[in-house]
Design an enzyme around this catalytic site. Structure first.
Site, PDB file in Angstrom:
ATOM      1  N   LYS A   3     -34.305  -4.275 -21.974  1.00  0.00           N
ATOM      2  CA  LYS A   3     -34.528  -3.548 -23.227  1.00  0.00           C
ATOM      3  C   LYS A   3     -33.482  -2.457 -23.366  1.00  0.00           C
ATOM      4  O   LYS A   3     -33.134  -1.783 -22.381  1.00  0.00           O
ATOM      5  CB  LYS A   3     -35.944  -2.947 -23.218  1.00  0.00           C
ATOM      6  CG  LYS A   3     -36.377  -2.346 -24.539  1.00  0.00           C
ATOM      7  CD  LYS A   3     -37.825  -1.871 -24.464  1.00  0.00           C
ATOM      8  CE  LYS A   3     -38.338  -1.320 -25.778  1.00  0.00           C
ATOM      9  NZ  LYS A   3     -39.743  -0.875 -25.690  1.00  0.00           N
TER      10      LYS A   3
ATOM     11  N   SER B  12     -42.604  -2.736 -29.488  1.00  0.00           N
ATOM     12  CA  SER B  12     -41.205  -2.504 -29.782  1.00  0.00           C
ATOM     13  C   SER B  12     -40.246  -3.360 -28.942  1.00  0.00           C
ATOM     14  O   SER B  12     -39.082  -3.499 -29.301  1.00  0.00           O
ATOM     15  CB  SER B  12     -40.877  -1.026 -29.565  1.00  0.00           C
ATOM     16  OG  SER B  12     -41.050  -0.675 -28.199  1.00  0.00           O
TER      17      SER B  12
ATOM     18  N   SER C 107     -46.100  -1.881 -26.202  1.00  0.00           N
ATOM     19  CA  SER C 107     -44.802  -2.505 -26.510  1.00  0.00           C
ATOM     20  C   SER C 107     -44.346  -3.606 -25.575  1.00  0.00           C
ATOM     21  O   SER C 107     -43.362  -4.274 -25.857  1.00  0.00           O
ATOM     22  CB  SER C 107     -43.717  -1.448 -26.574  1.00  0.00           C
ATOM     23  OG  SER C 107     -43.753  -0.843 -27.833  1.00  0.00           O
TER      24      SER C 107
HETATM   25  N1  GLN Z   1     -46.435  -0.010 -31.134  1.00  0.00           N
HETATM   26  C1  GLN Z   1     -46.779   1.244 -30.541  1.00  0.00           C
HETATM   27  C2  GLN Z   1     -46.182   2.372 -31.335  1.00  0.00           C
HETATM   28  O1  GLN Z   1     -45.559   2.112 -32.294  1.00  0.00           O
HETATM   29  C3  GLN Z   1     -46.344   1.308 -29.133  1.00  0.00           C
HETATM   30  C4  GLN Z   1     -44.911   1.529 -28.947  1.00  0.00           C
HETATM   31  C5  GLN Z   1     -44.522   1.392 -27.517  1.00  0.00           C
HETATM   32  O2  GLN Z   1     -45.327   0.979 -26.685  1.00  0.00           O
HETATM   33  N2  GLN Z   1     -43.314   1.786 -27.212  1.00  0.00           N
HETATM   34  O3  GLN Z   1     -46.355   3.500 -31.000  1.00  0.00           O
END
Ligand code: GLN
Length: 463
Positions: free
Chosen positions: A69, A144, A168
């Site tokens: 990532k 994400s 994410s």
């Molecule tokens: N989708 C969640 C958010 O937008 C988690 C993001 C993540 O885990 N980095 O906060």
């Protein structure tokens, strides 16, 4: 979609069915074939192929080819975190997890696209274009860490490392039909990982099997002096009989019928396999998402403060700013995308003098209640099963202008981050040609038991 596990790759290499060179060129040609369509990788590290000859076949990650990532630093490579602000940034050192993977024989093939600074649930917030789901290119891959999930599913690599702040890793794993694991908070070092919300952030693997996810976790975990919250833990014996808990609070209104169906069917399959299934209660679940939103945004606002174009990040100064304030406005306004700006503003508000007690402190109290709900439940069961997401992968563009409904995607995943628990998402069925993921949540530092149970469940659902 070509999905190979690390274990299978190792066998093929050891038997001489393929060479290391062929392995890598296979992944590279898959990237050439597919990356333009899915936009999973932001950069490809072709030069790695020369180094690969030197990997010893004795090492545990021999044959493991990773996408990483783009918020995890690999020395000399670009690291954008999906943001325009870091478009030209090159990492000056390796993150601890990268060092560990290298030492154990793993190699890196590319940096994976992601929502800007890991904020999002659909991978539409990247400054470098949205990512597409290999099952259906009109659907989102989740976020994400969408690029990681797509790269693993689509055969561009056999594993990936992502980060999970509120889901994410697990949510995109569920949307792309791969295994995704978020470890216990504090088991994996965050050194060299670009922060989003520091009390939640945790690095973890994407893989094509639970066994691979465990293998990767075993190599990256452990105390790191450069991350003061990390610690080691003792190995735990697997229980003789397994008891899983189903929390009724996770079968909420608004959950898509197809997902509920698939989850219930998967649970009914395990009941026939000598695993005891009981109900558990997690009474404060309904407050989890608001508490997460407040704590997350507060920490985001603090972590994003450094990107002012002076200390960190791109400078947008044409024509030149006349005051420091104007420079901040230009750099931060020009550099951050919409979602990041929304969260910075919310977090600045919840931390401000008049509102700190009303919001931030209150949310921290809720966080404790959520954690004690889980402690109570784990007195009765070995693991908890829950859906990973309330819906199937949705259409690109469907929710991006509607942050509230987007944030609802995380309703089942944020609880483990609030309580610091390890949780895995495993493919457990399909509906309408799209994958559904089951979450297996374990008690803190109980990874051994979590993996033990998850391997059994994976077998049942694969049949
Ligand atoms: N989708 C969640 C958010 O937008 C988690 C993001 C993540 O885990 N980095 O906060």
């Amino acid at each position: 979609m070509v999905a190979t596990t690390i274990k299978e790759t190792q066998e093929k290499l050891r038997k001489g069915e393929i060479s290391y060179k062929e392995l890598l060129s296979g992944f590279l040609s898959r990237i050439k074939e597919r990356n333009e369509e899915t936009n999973a990788l932001l950069s490809v590290m072709e030069k790695q192929s020369e180094k690969i000859k030197n990997v010893s076949s004795e090492l545990p990650l021999y044959g493991a080819v990773f996408a990483i990532k783009d918020n995890i630093l690999i020395k000399g490579e670009s690291c954008t975190a999906g943001s325009k602000l870091l478009e030209h940034y090159r990492a000056p050192f390796d993150a601890t997890v990268i060092e560990k993977i290298r030492r154990n024989g793993g190699v890196f093939i590319g940096k994976a696209n992601m929502d800007e600074f890991a904020m999002g649930s659909s991978s539409e917030n990247s400054a470098f274009g949205e990512i597409r789901n290999p099952y259906d290119l009109e659907k989102v891959p989740g976020g994400s860490s969408g690029g990681c999930a797509v790269a693993v599913k689509d055969g561009m690599c056999n594993a990936a490392l992502g980060s999970d702040t509120g889901g994410s890793i697990r949510q995109p794993a569920a949307f792309c039909g791969v295994v995704g694991f978020k470890p216990t908070y504090g088991t994996v070092s965050r050194y060299g990982v670009i922060s989003m919300a520091s009390s939640f952030d945790q690095v973890g693997p994407f893989a094509n099997s639970v066994e691979d996810a465990q293998l990767i976790f075993e190599t990256i975990r452990g105390k790191d002096e450069k991350d003061s919250v990390t610690s080691n833990f003792e190995k735990k014996e697997a229980p003789k009989s397994i008891k899983v808990g189903i929390p009724e609070e996770y079968f909420v209104e608004g959950m898509e019928k197809e997902v509920e169906d698939a989850i219930k069917e998967a649970i009914s399959k395990i009941e026939k396999n000598d695993i005891e299934v009981v109900n558990v209660n997690l009474p404060h679940t309904e407050y989890a998402l608001p508490a997460y939103e407040i704590i997350m945004a507060s920490e985001v606002s603090a972590n994003m403060a450094r990107y002012d174009g002076i200390r960190y990040g791109l400078e947008f100064d044409r024509p030149a700013a006349k005051s420091i304030e104007e420079a901040y406005l230009k750099n931060r306004g020009g550099g951050f995308g919409k979602e990041a700006r929304r969260r910075i503003i919310l977090g600045t508000y919840t931390l401000s003098a008049g509102y700190y007690d009303a919001y931030y402190i209150k949310a921290q109290k809720v966080r404790n209640l959520i954690a004690s709900d889980f402690s109570d439940a784990f007195k009765k069961v070995d693991v908890i099963l829950a859906p990973a997401t309330p819906t199937l992968p949705f259409n690109i563009g469907e929710k991006v202008e509607d942050p509230l409904s987007m944030h609802l995607s995380d309703i089942f995943t944020v609880t483990s981050n609030l309580a610091g628990l390890p949780a895995l998402s495993i493919p457990c069925g399909e509906r309408k040609g799209l994958p559904v993921g089951m979450q297996v949540i374990g008690d803190r530092f109980n990874e051994d038991i979590l993996f033990h149970v998850s391997k059994k469940l994976e077998k049942i659902w694969k049949k």
